[in-house]
Design a protein around this motif. Structure first.
Motif, short mmCIF file in Angstrom:
data_model
loop_
_atom_site.label_atom_id
_atom_site.label_comp_id
_atom_site.label_asym_id
_atom_site.label_seq_id
_atom_site.Cartn_x
_atom_site.Cartn_y
_atom_site.Cartn_z
N VAL A 272 -3.27 3.46 -7.56
CA VAL A 272 -2.50 2.82 -6.71
C VAL A 272 -1.40 3.82 -6.08
CG1 VAL A 272 -0.93 0.81 -6.21
CG2 VAL A 272 -2.86 0.85 -8.00
N ASP B 282 -8.42 0.07 -1.00
CA ASP B 282 -7.80 -1.33 -0.55
C ASP B 282 -6.50 -0.73 0.07
OD1 ASP B 282 -9.70 -2.92 -1.14
OD2 ASP B 282 -8.65 -3.69 -3.06
N GLY B 283 -5.76 -1.68 0.72
CA GLY B 283 -4.39 -1.36 0.86
C GLY B 283 -4.24 -1.49 2.53
N VAL C 174 -6.21 1.98 -4.14
CA VAL C 174 -5.24 1.43 -3.31
C VAL C 174 -4.28 2.24 -2.70
CG1 VAL C 174 -3.67 -0.63 -3.03
CG2 VAL C 174 -5.38 -0.65 -4.88
N ALA D 5 -0.94 -4.90 -4.32
CA ALA D 5 -1.19 -3.70 -5.14
C ALA D 5 -1.71 -4.48 -6.40
CB ALA D 5 -0.42 -2.71 -5.22
N SER E 246 -4.95 -6.39 -5.97
CA SER E 246 -6.04 -5.25 -6.02
C SER E 246 -6.41 -4.58 -7.42
CB SER E 246 -5.92 -4.10 -5.09
OG SER E 246 -6.93 -3.45 -5.19
#
Length: 332
Positions: A193, A290-291, A262, A321, A324
């Motif tokens: 992340v 992701d993000g 992320v 976050a 995810s």
């Protein structure tokens, strides 16, 4: 600057920065979680001997019991920001609180050694040492290291990439040389992340600024100069994947980074373009990334004291976050 001059300037900036952090952690409501407990460990990977502190944040459900009937806790290893020159492992207490409130995860924030006293690659090696130590002591803390994740902000975001790559290299070396500690259970890094992390050290600060027409300057140039001259005082090759993962080879990225990541970037950040370019490159390599981009904010926007006003964009980004992360943890 001389090494002494760098140290004096770093000390002064750290002192000022710690005051702003104090305002955020102790006077901006709602207050974040306090550190649950700490451990001091030796940096075993670095060629420069030393010790580092590990700060643990635990969820309400946390128990150290190693009974087979007690579910093990997920592990998130966090790396704070500050250009690898300033900052403290407590800086990300709000992020840690978001994780412990919404996941049965233990957050371990690493107090790695800082430049200019400890330039590249000491901070990276300290963080790899921390991960190996956590894996070796997983039973003591009731951790499920098969679902290890990393998180980091700014320079700590760069560490997410660098530590993942360097950890892979270290494990391969230990296996190849038959030196893998019998007491070490090898874990698995399943996600990163990364909040507004740098990805290309070969670009000058001026080039980074010019790349974003919507730049919102939040860090003065003299600080960037201090960070760069401090961390890079060992004169490393700037194309190293440990400094510039954005231009690393496909092989390094495929093998050294997990399949899911992320990335939360800032719309007004000098690092926006290189971060979004890296996002697309990782997707092209088959990674799930992701993000999103938080519009209208500059670098490090989420670390500012808010007093009683709160920060909706920060809370939304942290919640995204964590969601995810929970999704990854539920899949593996």
């Amino acid at each position: 600057m001389t090494r002494l001059s760098l140290r004096l300037k770093a000390f002064l900036v750290r002192t000022i920065q710690s005051i702003f952090t104090l305002f955020d952690l102790y006077f901006s409501h709602p207050l974040p979680q306090r550190v649950s407990f700490t451990r001091k460990i030796k940096s075993t990977v670095s060629s420069i001997p030393g010790s580092i502190d590990l700060l643990f944040y635990t969820p309400p459900s946390y128990t150290k019991s190693s009974s087979k009937t007690v579910k093990k806790h997920l592990l998130l290893v966090n790396f704070h920001g500050g250009g690898l020159t300033i900052g403290h492992a407590k800086d990300d207490a709000r992020w840690a609180t978001s994780v412990t409130n919404e996941a049965s995860a233990v957050v371990c924030s690493v107090e790695y050694r800082l430049a200019p006293s400890y330039p590249f690659p000491v901070g990276i090696e300290d963080c790899v040492s921390a991960v190996l130590w956590l894996w070796k002591h997983a039973d003591e803390f009731n951790l499920d290291i098969s679902k290890t994740a990393f998180s980091g902000f700014s320079g700590g975001g760069n560490l997410c990439y660098a530590v993942s790559i360097r950890l892979h290299e270290e494990l391969e070396r230990l296996k190849r040389e038959g030196k893998l500690d019998a007491g070490l259970e090898e874990g698995k890094v399943v996600s990163l992340v990364v909040f507004y992390g740098s990805t290309d050290q070969t670009l000058s600060r001026a080039e980074k600024d010019a790349s974003n027409p919507n730049l919102i300057p939040t860090i003065p140039p003299f600080l960037f100069k201090l960070f760069d001259e401090s961390y890079l005082s060992s004169n490393p090759d700037l194309i190293s994947p440990l400094l510039s993962p954005g231009i690393a080879s496909d092989e390094v990225l495929r093998e050294g980074l997990p399949d899911r990541l992320v990335m939360i970037n800032c719309g007004g950040d000098q690092l926006l373009v290189e971060g979004e370019r890296f996002r697309q490159r990782l997707k092209g390599l088959g990674k799930v990334v992701d993000g999103y981009v938080v519009e209208g904010v500059g670098h490090g926007w989420d670390k500012k004291p808010t007093w009683k006003g709160g920060d909706k964009k920060r809370d939304e980004a942290y919640a995204f976050a964590v969601k995810s992360l929970n999704g990854v943890w539920s899949l593996v």
